[in-house]
Motif scaffolding. Structure first.
Motif, PDB file in Angstrom:
ATOM      1  N   ARG A  56     -29.062  51.231   9.471  1.00 10.38           N
ATOM      2  CA  ARG A  56     -28.072  50.340  10.073  1.00 10.38           C
ATOM      3  C   ARG A  56     -27.126  49.982   8.941  1.00 10.38           C
ATOM      4  O   ARG A  56     -27.544  49.422   7.930  1.00 10.38           O
ATOM      5  CB  ARG A  56     -28.712  49.064  10.641  1.00 10.38           C
ATOM      6  CG  ARG A  56     -29.453  49.298  11.915  1.00 10.38           C
ATOM      7  CD  ARG A  56     -28.517  49.769  13.029  1.00 10.38           C
ATOM      8  NE  ARG A  56     -29.235  50.353  14.134  1.00 10.38           N
ATOM      9  CZ  ARG A  56     -29.402  51.656  14.321  1.00 10.38           C
ATOM     10  NH1 ARG A  56     -28.958  52.526  13.457  1.00 10.38           N
ATOM     11  NH2 ARG A  56     -30.028  52.108  15.381  1.00 10.38           N
ATOM     12  N   VAL A  58     -24.397  47.683   7.854  1.00 12.40           N
ATOM     13  CA  VAL A  58     -23.788  46.410   8.224  1.00 12.40           C
ATOM     14  C   VAL A  58     -22.385  46.354   7.623  1.00 12.40           C
ATOM     15  O   VAL A  58     -22.211  46.516   6.410  1.00 12.40           O
ATOM     16  CB  VAL A  58     -24.629  45.219   7.720  1.00 12.40           C
ATOM     17  CG1 VAL A  58     -23.984  43.899   8.118  1.00 12.40           C
ATOM     18  CG2 VAL A  58     -26.055  45.306   8.279  1.00 12.40           C
ATOM     19  N   ASN A  93     -22.868  50.688  25.127  1.00 13.13           N
ATOM     20  CA  ASN A  93     -22.022  51.272  24.090  1.00 13.13           C
ATOM     21  C   ASN A  93     -21.245  52.429  24.691  1.00 13.13           C
ATOM     22  O   ASN A  93     -21.797  53.216  25.471  1.00 13.13           O
ATOM     23  CB  ASN A  93     -22.873  51.805  22.932  1.00 13.13           C
ATOM     24  CG  ASN A  93     -23.451  50.699  22.087  1.00 13.13           C
ATOM     25  OD1 ASN A  93     -22.715  49.916  21.507  1.00 13.13           O
ATOM     26  ND2 ASN A  93     -24.776  50.623  22.013  1.00 13.13           N
ATOM     27  N   PRO A 116     -18.956  48.774  21.099  1.00 15.34           N
ATOM     28  CA  PRO A 116     -19.866  47.897  21.844  1.00 15.34           C
ATOM     29  C   PRO A 116     -19.150  47.213  23.013  1.00 15.34           C
ATOM     30  O   PRO A 116     -17.938  46.971  22.955  1.00 15.34           O
ATOM     31  CB  PRO A 116     -20.289  46.860  20.803  1.00 15.34           C
ATOM     32  CG  PRO A 116     -19.948  47.456  19.467  1.00 15.34           C
ATOM     33  CD  PRO A 116     -18.762  48.337  19.726  1.00 15.34           C
ATOM     34  N   THR A 125     -20.834  56.125  13.675  1.00 19.49           N
ATOM     35  CA  THR A 125     -22.241  56.404  13.930  1.00 19.49           C
ATOM     36  C   THR A 125     -22.471  57.909  13.845  1.00 19.49           C
ATOM     37  O   THR A 125     -21.553  58.699  14.066  1.00 19.49           O
ATOM     38  CB  THR A 125     -22.697  55.865  15.305  1.00 19.49           C
ATOM     39  OG1 THR A 125     -24.099  56.068  15.453  1.00 19.49           O
ATOM     40  CG2 THR A 125     -21.971  56.525  16.444  1.00 19.49           C
ATOM     41  N   GLN A 145     -23.220  51.944  12.376  1.00 23.94           N
ATOM     42  CA  GLN A 145     -22.615  50.742  11.823  1.00 23.94           C
ATOM     43  C   GLN A 145     -22.750  49.594  12.815  1.00 23.94           C
ATOM     44  O   GLN A 145     -22.764  49.803  14.026  1.00 23.94           O
ATOM     45  CB  GLN A 145     -21.134  50.963  11.509  1.00 23.94           C
ATOM     46  CG  GLN A 145     -20.882  51.843  10.317  1.00 23.94           C
ATOM     47  CD  GLN A 145     -19.404  51.913   9.960  1.00 23.94           C
ATOM     48  OE1 GLN A 145     -18.527  51.831  10.809  1.00 23.94           O
ATOM     49  NE2 GLN A 145     -19.129  52.093   8.672  1.00 23.94           N
ATOM     50  N   THR A 146     -22.850  48.391  12.265  1.00 27.65           N
ATOM     51  CA  THR A 146     -22.927  47.189  13.081  1.00 27.65           C
ATOM     52  C   THR A 146     -22.229  46.053  12.354  1.00 27.65           C
ATOM     53  O   THR A 146     -22.159  46.045  11.131  1.00 27.65           O
ATOM     54  CB  THR A 146     -24.397  46.794  13.387  1.00 27.65           C
ATOM     55  OG1 THR A 146     -24.403  45.627  14.200  1.00 27.65           O
ATOM     56  CG2 THR A 146     -25.192  46.538  12.120  1.00 27.65           C
ATOM     57  N   LYS A 147     -21.718  45.107  13.099  1.00 28.89           N
ATOM     58  CA  LYS A 147     -21.149  43.900  12.508  1.00 28.89           C
ATOM     59  C   LYS A 147     -22.126  42.730  12.602  1.00 28.89           C
ATOM     60  O   LYS A 147     -21.792  41.614  12.227  1.00 28.89           O
ATOM     61  CB  LYS A 147     -19.816  43.545  13.184  1.00 28.89           C
ATOM     62  CG  LYS A 147     -18.705  44.532  12.844  1.00 28.89           C
ATOM     63  CD  LYS A 147     -17.354  44.037  13.296  1.00 28.89           C
ATOM     64  CE  LYS A 147     -16.254  44.967  12.823  1.00 28.89           C
ATOM     65  NZ  LYS A 147     -14.931  44.397  13.039  1.00 28.89           N
ATOM     66  N   VAL A 148     -23.331  42.987  13.088  1.00 30.40           N
ATOM     67  CA  VAL A 148     -24.356  41.955  13.203  1.00 30.40           C
ATOM     68  C   VAL A 148     -24.904  41.666  11.807  1.00 30.40           C
ATOM     69  O   VAL A 148     -25.637  42.471  11.228  1.00 30.40           O
ATOM     70  CB  VAL A 148     -25.485  42.388  14.166  1.00 30.40           C
ATOM     71  CG1 VAL A 148     -26.565  41.315  14.239  1.00 30.40           C
ATOM     72  CG2 VAL A 148     -24.922  42.685  15.554  1.00 30.40           C
TER      73      VAL A 148
END
Length: 158
Positions: A56, A58, A93, A116, A125, A145-148
């Motif tokens: 993941r 971030v 998604n 998302p 991704t 990738q995530t922004k969480v």
């Protein structure tokens, strides 16, 4: 001479068709993964190799990134916990710019941009998939990738 030339042409065509079929199969597997994930199907867990590399990435508010690696078992456990809330929100998604690349050794990299639900941004991704000896395709590596930001608590300190 004609037989040799004809044999070479037939082998070339056959090899090209097999390559195209596997590339298409890899894309079909990716599309079935997206469908299963967006419908919260329990089959998603079986789409990962038990030894898959899960990353993941971030994306921090300043645009920098931090990789958070995990193992398949931990990822599947976290995914199952998160599914309940996601299902209530009808979270999905959408994927665009999908590209399949042959990496050799029976592996294919499926890269795309993930959007998302409810967001206007897209995140990088990829998944590397491989056809197993039984003919079943599995994810052997995934980077999403995530922004969480809460994933950062699992990052290893360098």
């Amino acid at each position: 001479m004609k037989k040799i030339l004809l044999s070479l042409i037939v082998m070339f065509v056959f090899t090209t068709v097999v390559f195209a079929d596997n590339k298409q199969e890899a894309l079909n597997f990716f599309n079935s993964y997206v469908n299963a994930a967006n419908n919260y199907s329990p089959v998603v867990a079986n789409m990962y190799s038990p030894s898959a590399k899960i990353i993941r990435q971030v994306v921090k508010p300043d645009g920098s990134t931090v990789n958070v690696d995990t193992d398949t078992a931990t990822y599947i456990k976290q995914m199952k916990i998160g599914q309940a809330g996601a299902k209530l929100r009808n979270y999905k998604n959408n994927y665009s710019n999908i590209n399949v690349t042959d990496l050799g050794n029976g592996k294919y990299k499926v890269s795309s941009l993930r959007q998302p639900s409810g967001e206007n941004y897209k995140l990088k991704t990829y998944m590397i998939v491989k056809k197993q000896s039984d003919g079943k395709w599995q994810i052997v590596e995934e980077m999403m990738q995530t922004k969480v930001q809460t994933f950062l608590k699992y990052a290893k300190n360098s």
